[in-house]
Design an enzyme around this catalytic site. Structure first.
Site, PDB file in Angstrom:
ATOM      1  N   PRO A 196      11.138  31.189   6.785  1.00 54.97           N
ATOM      2  CA  PRO A 196      11.145  30.736   5.389  1.00 54.97           C
ATOM      3  C   PRO A 196      12.565  30.383   4.948  1.00 54.97           C
ATOM      4  O   PRO A 196      13.523  31.028   5.354  1.00 54.97           O
ATOM      5  CB  PRO A 196      10.654  31.955   4.610  1.00 54.97           C
ATOM      6  CG  PRO A 196      10.038  32.861   5.595  1.00 54.97           C
ATOM      7  CD  PRO A 196      10.642  32.556   6.926  1.00 54.97           C
ATOM      8  N   THR A 198      14.366  27.735   5.560  1.00 57.02           N
ATOM      9  CA  THR A 198      15.246  26.975   6.438  1.00 57.02           C
ATOM     10  C   THR A 198      15.249  25.486   6.092  1.00 57.02           C
ATOM     11  O   THR A 198      15.948  24.715   6.733  1.00 57.02           O
ATOM     12  CB  THR A 198      14.833  27.135   7.910  1.00 57.02           C
ATOM     13  OG1 THR A 198      13.420  27.032   8.000  1.00 57.02           O
ATOM     14  CG2 THR A 198      15.278  28.480   8.439  1.00 57.02           C
ATOM     15  N   GLU A 418      29.920  56.138   6.962  1.00 59.44           N
ATOM     16  CA  GLU A 418      30.373  54.747   7.110  1.00 59.44           C
ATOM     17  C   GLU A 418      31.680  54.681   7.892  1.00 59.44           C
ATOM     18  O   GLU A 418      31.875  53.789   8.719  1.00 59.44           O
ATOM     19  CB  GLU A 418      30.548  54.080   5.740  1.00 59.44           C
ATOM     20  CG  GLU A 418      29.267  53.967   4.911  1.00 59.44           C
ATOM     21  CD  GLU A 418      28.154  53.196   5.635  1.00 59.44           C
ATOM     22  OE1 GLU A 418      28.478  52.329   6.470  1.00 59.44           O
ATOM     23  OE2 GLU A 418      26.969  53.498   5.373  1.00 59.44           O
ATOM     24  N   HIS A 421      30.938  54.879  11.584  1.00 58.45           N
ATOM     25  CA  HIS A 421      30.576  53.584  12.172  1.00 58.45           C
ATOM     26  C   HIS A 421      31.835  52.782  12.496  1.00 58.45           C
ATOM     27  O   HIS A 421      31.981  52.240  13.586  1.00 58.45           O
ATOM     28  CB  HIS A 421      29.768  52.750  11.164  1.00 58.45           C
ATOM     29  CG  HIS A 421      28.340  53.154  11.015  1.00 58.45           C
ATOM     30  ND1 HIS A 421      27.492  53.287  12.078  1.00 58.45           N
ATOM     31  CD2 HIS A 421      27.594  53.415   9.910  1.00 58.45           C
ATOM     32  CE1 HIS A 421      26.286  53.622  11.628  1.00 58.45           C
ATOM     33  NE2 HIS A 421      26.322  53.710  10.314  1.00 58.45           N
ATOM     34  N   ASP A 494      19.973  52.947  11.140  1.00 57.53           N
ATOM     35  CA  ASP A 494      20.835  52.880  12.328  1.00 57.53           C
ATOM     36  C   ASP A 494      20.024  53.230  13.567  1.00 57.53           C
ATOM     37  O   ASP A 494      20.110  52.565  14.591  1.00 57.53           O
ATOM     38  CB  ASP A 494      21.986  53.891  12.220  1.00 57.53           C
ATOM     39  CG  ASP A 494      22.850  53.655  10.998  1.00 57.53           C
ATOM     40  OD1 ASP A 494      22.873  52.510  10.515  1.00 57.53           O
ATOM     41  OD2 ASP A 494      23.486  54.622  10.531  1.00 57.53           O
TER      42      ASP A 494
HETATM   43  P1  ADP Z   1      11.146  26.259   3.524  1.00 62.80           P
HETATM   44  O1  ADP Z   1      10.196  25.186   3.131  1.00 62.80           O
HETATM   45  O2  ADP Z   1      11.590  26.163   4.938  1.00 62.80           O
HETATM   46  O3  ADP Z   1      10.716  27.645   3.165  1.00 62.80           O
HETATM   47  P2  ADP Z   1      12.722  25.019   1.501  1.00 62.80           P
HETATM   48  O4  ADP Z   1      12.756  23.628   2.006  1.00 62.80           O
HETATM   49  O5  ADP Z   1      11.752  25.310   0.420  1.00 62.80           O
HETATM   50  O6  ADP Z   1      12.496  26.035   2.696  1.00 62.80           O
HETATM   51  O7  ADP Z   1      14.198  25.422   1.067  1.00 62.80           O
HETATM   52  C1  ADP Z   1      14.468  25.989  -0.181  1.00 62.80           C
HETATM   53  C2  ADP Z   1      15.806  25.530  -0.700  1.00 62.80           C
HETATM   54  O8  ADP Z   1      16.854  25.995   0.120  1.00 62.80           O
HETATM   55  C3  ADP Z   1      15.963  24.029  -0.701  1.00 62.80           C
HETATM   56  O9  ADP Z   1      15.475  23.487  -1.883  1.00 62.80           O
HETATM   57  C4  ADP Z   1      17.460  23.846  -0.560  1.00 62.80           C
HETATM   58  O10 ADP Z   1      18.107  23.958  -1.810  1.00 62.80           O
HETATM   59  C5  ADP Z   1      17.862  25.014   0.283  1.00 62.80           C
HETATM   60  N1  ADP Z   1      17.913  24.647   1.703  1.00 62.80           N
HETATM   61  C6  ADP Z   1      17.141  25.152   2.682  1.00 62.80           C
HETATM   62  N2  ADP Z   1      17.463  24.625   3.872  1.00 62.80           N
HETATM   63  C7  ADP Z   1      18.450  23.742   3.655  1.00 62.80           C
HETATM   64  C8  ADP Z   1      19.207  22.866   4.507  1.00 62.80           C
HETATM   65  N3  ADP Z   1      18.961  22.813   5.816  1.00 62.80           N
HETATM   66  N4  ADP Z   1      20.154  22.095   3.940  1.00 62.80           N
HETATM   67  C9  ADP Z   1      20.381  22.163   2.616  1.00 62.80           C
HETATM   68  N5  ADP Z   1      19.717  22.956   1.772  1.00 62.80           N
HETATM   69  C10 ADP Z   1      18.755  23.752   2.262  1.00 62.80           C
HETATM   70 ZN    ZN Z   2      24.715  54.045   9.099  1.00 59.75          ZN
END
Ligand code: ADP
Ligand code: ZN
Length: 598
Positions: A196, A198, A418, A421, A494
């Site tokens: 999600p 991306t 911490e 670590h 951890d």
């Molecule tokens: P997905 O559909 O993969 O869940 P979205 O396309 O809805 O993700 O992404 C949500 C927002 O995150 C976009 O509107 C944009 O602002 C930002 N975003 C996500 N990926 C990119 C990317 N590769 N380049 C630029 N902005 C991005």
């Molecule tokens: Zn820890």
């Protein structure tokens, strides 16, 4: 919501009222001259009445006026006996029809208004619970069409490979007929696969924007949250509308919600609706010729659960991976989102990208936004590096909650934990440098955290590096044991991460001498997985025991490594924890000085 619905009822009432007024006005315009019944009798005696029509309680007719012209009139009849009597005594009298206006209003209009009101209220309520309830029948409301999208490939960064794969689609959509002549093979369905946020939706929109075609979109979950039969109708409707506007793109988000393999998740029952909808989708996909210029795109982050029927040739047979961005990709994405923000020219975007491993486009968009908000709150005119650093922290570990109180003892434990670590990590070669230690509580999960930033995104790790990583993860608990002689629950995350690494070392990477270079992580898919039953791996009971043993051995030997380091550097530990308790956070340089200084 509430306000809006009261408003609408008032509109209805005002509407009715206006209609009534207009009606009575029009009626009065056409109304005849009304004369008293006694006058009518007189006129009758004088021979002035030309003709009449009698109804039950009215008399209408024509009479001769004072100047001899013909005039229309009407009068209300009065009981003949009474009228004769009254006439004798020369009383002026007239009949009157009782006005039933108010009674009519109350007996007719009021119940109707009441009924409409109740119906409206119920619809509102149901619509609230049942998305799509209001739009029975043709479900246009939920199909989103966007024309002339402004989004281009330049707005989507860090997914160059995916973009490349999609350029062909754009060529096709720009000129479907010509593309076919050249013998190009056009895919019908393209599945965008990736976690999600991306940028899958963004990418699909960019394809529409680049090709200049309409973009139809719906979410898979919207298809299913409805009454039986509606989902299928909606799919039909979607394709119908799209075909009319070809060339165009149909985008289905969350395809997995709709296209889960049949038979999976049968326990919960009631999936007839989803199946019907899925079948309808398959029918529609098979039913159109891609030459007309409709491209179906869909997004999912769980391609493995999709019904195989969806992935067959002629359906979603082209898969495009939209993965988490690497460092260079993150830098590019940050630059896209920085275009609309006023930033200090001194900021180092690549450094920010280095601080955000694992973040996806949506996180980075959020990060830029958060940094800008921080700058505004601090009264700055440009967003600078410190804003970004703080925003990264916030996003990584939830919002800073300085005023969330934890008691003194807990703070001490967290500080030593911490610091443990950090010391173990910095004492072992090949671990990521510790950039910051903090004991400011953020969110629910992390009481404190040690931020280790990988210098680069790594694809290969050696056995020693993995072991060192485990040791530094266990450093927190080891520190607690050394200082307090007791251990706390603070280490559970951890432990889970350390165990995961150890498990992968043995089962996936063949790093256990006892088990040898064998891959043991075969994950047999079975429909029972969904019901929470683990399918047994394809190795013997004895091997399974050895795996458990080996995991335990790795963990305990690395715990010993951590203990040894910390025992040796106990004074650094106490001193560092004291600094941490006072300042709540320590930066990289200071940590180095602490560790080397003693
Ligand atoms: P997905 O559909 O993969 O869940 P979205 O396309 O809805 O993700 O992404 C949500 C927002 O995150 C976009 O509107 C944009 O602002 C930002 N975003 C996500 N990926 C990119 C990317 N590769 N380049 C630029 N902005 C991005
Ligand atoms: Zn820890």
């Amino acid at each position: 919501m509430e306000k809006e619905h009261k408003f609408s009822i008032w509109y209805v009432l005002i509407g009715i009222w206006i209609v009534l007024i207009v009606q009575s006005y029009i009626a009065s315009m056409f109304a005849l001259k009304t004369i008293p019944y006694s006058q009518f009798m007189n006129l009758l005696k004088q021979g002035k009445i030309i003709e009449i029509a009698v109804t039950e309680n009215q008399i209408q007719g024509k009479m001769r006026g004072p100047e001899g012209q013909t005039e229309d009139f009407k009068t209300v009849r009065v009981d003949p006996e009474l009228s004769t009597m009254l006439d004798q005594y020369k009383v002026t009298f007239k009949g009157q029809i009782e006005s039933t206006f108010l009674r009519d209003l109350i007996s007719w209009v009021f119940p109707i208004v009441l009924f409409i009101g109740i119906w409206y209220f119920l619809m509102k309520r149901m619509a609230g619970q049942q998305p799509g309830f209001m739009s029975l029948g043709k479900n246009k409301a939920k199909i989103y069409v966007e024309d002339e999208l402004k989004i281009r490939f330049t707005d989507v960064a860090g997914v160059d490979e995916a973009e490349q794969e999609l350029t062909e689609v754009i060529d096709f959509l720009k000129n479907p007929s010509k593309f076919g002549e050249l013998g190009g093979k056009i895919p019908k369905g393209i599945l965008l696969v990736g976690p999600p946020g991306t940028g899958k939706t963004l990418l699909a929109k960019a394809v529409a924007g680049e090709s200049g075609v309409p973009f139809f979109s719906m979410s898979g979950s919207e298809f299913v949250e409805m009454f039986v039969g509606l989902g299928a109708a909606r799919v039909r409707d979607l394709f119908e509308q799209a075909k009319k506007r070809a060339p165009c793109i149909i985008f289905i988000d969350e395809l997995d919600a709709l296209g889960k393999a049949r038979g999976l998740g049968g326990v919960t029952g009631g999936h007839d609706e989803r199946e019907q909808t899925l079948n309808q989708l398959l029918v529609e996909m098979d039913g159109f010729d891609s030459k007309i210029g409709v491209i179906l795109m869909a997004a999912t982050n769980r391609p493995e659960i999709l019904d195989p029927a969806l992935l067959r040739p002629g359906r979603f047979d082209r898969h495009v991976l939209v993965d988490r961005p690497d460092k260079v990709g993150r830098e590019a994405i940050l630059k896209v989102h920085l275009r609309t923000v006023k930033v200090d020219p001194g900021i180092d975007v690549s450094q920010i990208a280095g601080m955000t491993p694992g973040m996806v486009g949506a996180d980075l968009a959020n990060l830029v936004n958060e940094a800008a908000l921080l700058a505004v709150r601090r009264g700055k005119r440009e967003v600078d590096m410190s804003d970004f650093e703080e925003a990264v922290e916030r996003i990584i570990a939830g919002l800073e909650k300085k005023n969330r109180l934890i008691n003194k003892r807990e703070r001490e434990i967290v500080a030593h934990h911490e610091m443990g670590h950090a010391i173990v990590a910095m004492s072992l070669p090949g671990t990521d440098p510790v950039q910051k230690i903090s004991i400011i509580p953020r969110g629910i999960a992390a009481l404190g955290y040690t931020m280790q930033v990988p210098t680069d995104d790594r694809f290969l790790m050696s056995r020693t590096e993995l072991l060192n990583k485990i040791a530094s993860l266990l450093g927190g608990r080891a520190a607690e044991e050394i200082i307090f002689g007791d251990i706390s629950t603070g280490a559970h995350n951890d432990l889970s991460r350390a165990t995961d690494i150890a498990k992968s070392m043995i089962k996936e990477y063949g790093m256990s001498d006892k088990l040898g270079q064998v891959y043991l992580a075969h994950d047999k898919r079975s429909p029972f997985l969904d019901m929470g039953m683990q399918s047994p791996g394809d190795y013997s009971e004895a091997t399974s025991e050895t795996i458990d043993e080996e995991i335990r051995r790795i963990i305990s030997s690395q715990y010993k490594v951590a203990l040894d380091i910390l025992k040796e550097k106990k004074d650094v530990l106490t001193k560092g924890a004291a600094v941490l308790l006072e300042k709540e956070k320590i930066e990289q340089e200071e940590i180095k000085a602490l560790i080397q200084g003693v």
